[in-house]
Design an enzyme around this catalytic site. Structure first.
Site, PDB file in Angstrom:
ATOM      1  N   ARG A   1       0.839  -1.157  -0.116  1.00 47.08           N
ATOM      2  CA  ARG A   1      -0.103  -0.153  -0.057  1.00 47.08           C
ATOM      3  C   ARG A   1       0.914   1.352   0.032  1.00 47.08           C
ATOM      4  O   ARG A   1       0.327   2.447   0.489  1.00 47.08           O
ATOM      5  CB  ARG A   1      -1.055   0.034   1.070  1.00 47.08           C
ATOM      6  CG  ARG A   1      -1.774  -1.445   1.266  1.00 47.08           C
ATOM      7  CD  ARG A   1      -2.345  -1.559   0.136  1.00 47.08           C
ATOM      8  NE  ARG A   1      -3.597  -0.819  -0.238  1.00 47.08           N
ATOM      9  CZ  ARG A   1      -4.836  -0.363   0.301  1.00 47.08           C
ATOM     10  NH1 ARG A   1      -5.153  -1.245   1.304  1.00 47.08           N
ATOM     11  NH2 ARG A   1      -5.506   0.431   0.086  1.00 47.08           N
TER      12      ARG A   1
ATOM     13  N   ARG B   1      -1.883   5.810   0.166  1.00 48.16           N
ATOM     14  CA  ARG B   1      -2.383   6.023   1.617  1.00 48.16           C
ATOM     15  C   ARG B   1      -1.613   7.454   2.174  1.00 48.16           C
ATOM     16  O   ARG B   1      -2.145   8.177   2.914  1.00 48.16           O
ATOM     17  CB  ARG B   1      -2.199   4.923   2.616  1.00 48.16           C
ATOM     18  CG  ARG B   1      -3.563   3.923   2.517  1.00 48.16           C
ATOM     19  CD  ARG B   1      -3.387   2.737   3.374  1.00 48.16           C
ATOM     20  NE  ARG B   1      -4.491   2.263   3.352  1.00 48.16           N
ATOM     21  CZ  ARG B   1      -4.694   0.997   4.069  1.00 48.16           C
ATOM     22  NH1 ARG B   1      -3.869   0.488   4.426  1.00 48.16           N
ATOM     23  NH2 ARG B   1      -5.935   0.471   4.030  1.00 48.16           N
TER      24      ARG B   1
ATOM     25  N   ARG C   1      -6.284  12.187  -6.407  1.00 49.45           N
ATOM     26  CA  ARG C   1      -7.789  11.966  -6.069  1.00 49.45           C
ATOM     27  C   ARG C   1      -8.730  13.201  -6.134  1.00 49.45           C
ATOM     28  O   ARG C   1      -9.944  12.904  -6.017  1.00 49.45           O
ATOM     29  CB  ARG C   1      -7.616  11.265  -4.457  1.00 49.45           C
ATOM     30  CG  ARG C   1      -7.113   9.922  -4.725  1.00 49.45           C
ATOM     31  CD  ARG C   1      -8.402   9.053  -5.058  1.00 49.45           C
ATOM     32  NE  ARG C   1      -9.355   8.496  -4.219  1.00 49.45           N
ATOM     33  CZ  ARG C   1     -10.484   9.126  -4.158  1.00 49.45           C
ATOM     34  NH1 ARG C   1     -11.016   9.764  -4.947  1.00 49.45           N
ATOM     35  NH2 ARG C   1     -11.202   8.732  -3.268  1.00 49.45           N
TER      36      ARG C   1
ATOM     37  N   ASP D   1      -6.893  -2.014  -7.210  1.00 47.84           N
ATOM     38  CA  ASP D   1      -7.407  -2.733  -5.852  1.00 47.84           C
ATOM     39  C   ASP D   1      -7.643  -4.482  -5.992  1.00 47.84           C
ATOM     40  O   ASP D   1      -7.722  -4.625  -7.229  1.00 47.84           O
ATOM     41  CB  ASP D   1      -8.853  -2.176  -5.448  1.00 47.84           C
ATOM     42  CG  ASP D   1      -9.139  -2.650  -4.016  1.00 47.84           C
ATOM     43  OD1 ASP D   1      -8.302  -2.190  -2.986  1.00 47.84           O
ATOM     44  OD2 ASP D   1     -10.102  -3.367  -3.841  1.00 47.84           O
TER      45      ASP D   1
ATOM     46  N   TYR E   1     -15.216 -10.362   0.718  1.00 48.18           N
ATOM     47  CA  TYR E   1     -16.022  -9.091   0.133  1.00 48.18           C
ATOM     48  C   TYR E   1     -16.989  -9.846  -0.410  1.00 48.18           C
ATOM     49  O   TYR E   1     -18.089  -9.167  -0.375  1.00 48.18           O
ATOM     50  CB  TYR E   1     -15.011  -8.517  -0.643  1.00 48.18           C
ATOM     51  CG  TYR E   1     -14.016  -7.737   0.286  1.00 48.18           C
ATOM     52  CD1 TYR E   1     -14.205  -6.434   0.884  1.00 48.18           C
ATOM     53  CD2 TYR E   1     -12.687  -8.031   0.240  1.00 48.18           C
ATOM     54  CE1 TYR E   1     -13.265  -5.938   1.812  1.00 48.18           C
ATOM     55  CE2 TYR E   1     -11.628  -7.518   0.898  1.00 48.18           C
ATOM     56  CZ  TYR E   1     -11.894  -6.448   1.635  1.00 48.18           C
ATOM     57  OH  TYR E   1     -11.054  -5.568   2.234  1.00 48.18           O
TER      58      TYR E   1
END
Ligand code: CP3
Length: 356
Positions: A39, A43, A52, A88, A163
């Site tokens: 990651r 982040r 973003r 992802d 998920y």
């Protein structure tokens, strides 16, 4: 160094087997321990936050140039020894006909959770070239522009199932485990589908230019050794057999895995990921003759540098200069981590010097 600002897609990029990251994955000697962070894009970096402002995660993964730019951001800022494709674990699900969204601060949310035999039967076969074409194009741009090897990746079938069955992020995976125990036929059909898709997905990533692959089994630590062995091991085995023909190394990663590490290692993976709940030397004894990756507690990076330094040095001493160690965190970079701490950590690991 070519930067992400001038992406040049290379049709047939030169291999770089001597990169220290790839040497360490093959347990060869290195001039310094390679380091990257799970990651690492997203982040912690202000330049990611800036991207973003104008694009969502899903939009970034559908825009090859932007995806390449975001993938290379941590390489340029932190000096890590590998890039990891920006996507992802849920990215390939759209190509299986699963509608989902990634909700800010929460994670992936599945519109219609998968709970019955009919739900599994309705999943579409995954055809990577049709389903994730922009991502494959991003890989070839990154290969032409990155100074360090590129890691392709996929979620492991158990973690993806968590998920799909829960419908969103969960702590206990109650619905998932209940499906596994009460309807093994549907469970096996779901895992079969995910394994087949993942084998195709990883082949497509390597064909496009990925130089190593990592399988993220982030939630597998929720299983007992018995359930891992009976309900999951055969699927993980099939997955690793299905990617054995790729001539790039594979990293098998999980969290909370101290009790199932031997089982995981026997299912496959050239390199086994360790989290911080196990001393690196003990993890090495369990996984046997292969490389390991890890294993700093990511929470340390939110505290003072002295704590990071003490634990990082302990991990390096635990490894004792043996070849076959890739330094990483035991799980992903946490939101709010100061990128300067990450950069200092990269320097510390590199300054520690060569393996035997
Ligand atoms: O490592 C990297 O920097 C590459 C990109 C990457 C992302 N997700 C981007 C992302 C990788 C390798 C992942 C893997 C992933 N995604 C895992 C396995 C690793 C792990 O952390 O256990 C898991 C379990 C997920 C599922 C997921 N995706 C969650 C729980 C969340 C929400 C919380 C969060 O911020 O991570 C996501 C969303 C997500 N995936 C974001 C990013 C950059 C944040 C969303 C945004 O920026 O809008």
């Amino acid at each position: 160094m070519t930067t992400a600002a001038s992406p040049s897609a290379s049709a047939d990029p030169a291999p770089r087997p001597d990169a220290r990251f790839l040497r360490a994955l093959r347990s060869e000697s290195v001039d310094a321990t390679p380091v990257w962070f799970m990651r690492q894009a997203g982040r912690a970096l202000p330049e990611y936050r800036a991207v973003r402002e104008r694009a969502t995660l899903l939009e970034i993964t559908r825009d090859p140039a932007l995806c390449a730019e975001v993938t290379l951001q941590p390489v340029l800022r932190l000096g890590v020894d590998a890039a990891i494709l920006f996507a992802d674990i849920t990215t390939p699900l759209a190509g299986m006909g699963v509608a989902f969204d990634i909700v800010e601060g929460r994670g992936p949310v599945i519109e219609h959770p998968i709970r019955t035999a009919a739900d599994v039967a309705a999943l579409r076969a995954f055809a990577p070239e049709a389903a994730v074409a922009p991502l494959l194009e991003a890989i070839s741009i990154i290969r032409g522009a990155s100074p360090v090897p590129l890691i392709g990746f996929a979620g492991a079938p158990f973690t993806l199932a968590c998920y799909l069955v829960e419908g969103g992020p969960s702590r206990e995976f109650i619905k998932t485990k209940t499906l596994m125990h009460s309807d093994p036929a549907t469970w096996n059909a779901l895992l079969d589908h995910l394994v087949t898709a993942t084998i195709a997905y990883l082949h497509a990533q390597v064909a496009a230019g990925a130089e190593a692959v990592q399988i993220f089994d982030s939630w597998v630590g929720g299983l007992s050794p018995l359930d891992y062995e009976r309900r999951l091991w055969p699927h993980m085995r099939r997955l690793f057999e299905g990617i054995a023909d790729l001539d790039v190394p594979s990293i098998h990663f999980g969290v909370g895995t101290a009790g199932i590490l031997g089982l995981q290692a026997s299912a496959g993976g050239d390199v086994i990921g360790l989290d911080w709940r196990i001393a690196l030397s003990k993890g090495r004894r369990i996984v046997g003759d292969r490389a390991v990756q890890g294993n700093l507690d990511p929470t340390l990076l939110l505290g003072p540098w002295e704590g990071v330094e003490e634990s990082a040095r302990w991990i390096l001493e635990e490894n004792d200069r043996r070849p076959g160690h890739v330094f990483n965190l035991g799980h992903g970079v946490l939101p709010g981590t100061d990128p300067d701490q990450l950069r200092r950590l990269v320097e510390l690991v590199h300054d520690h010097g060569a393996s035997r």
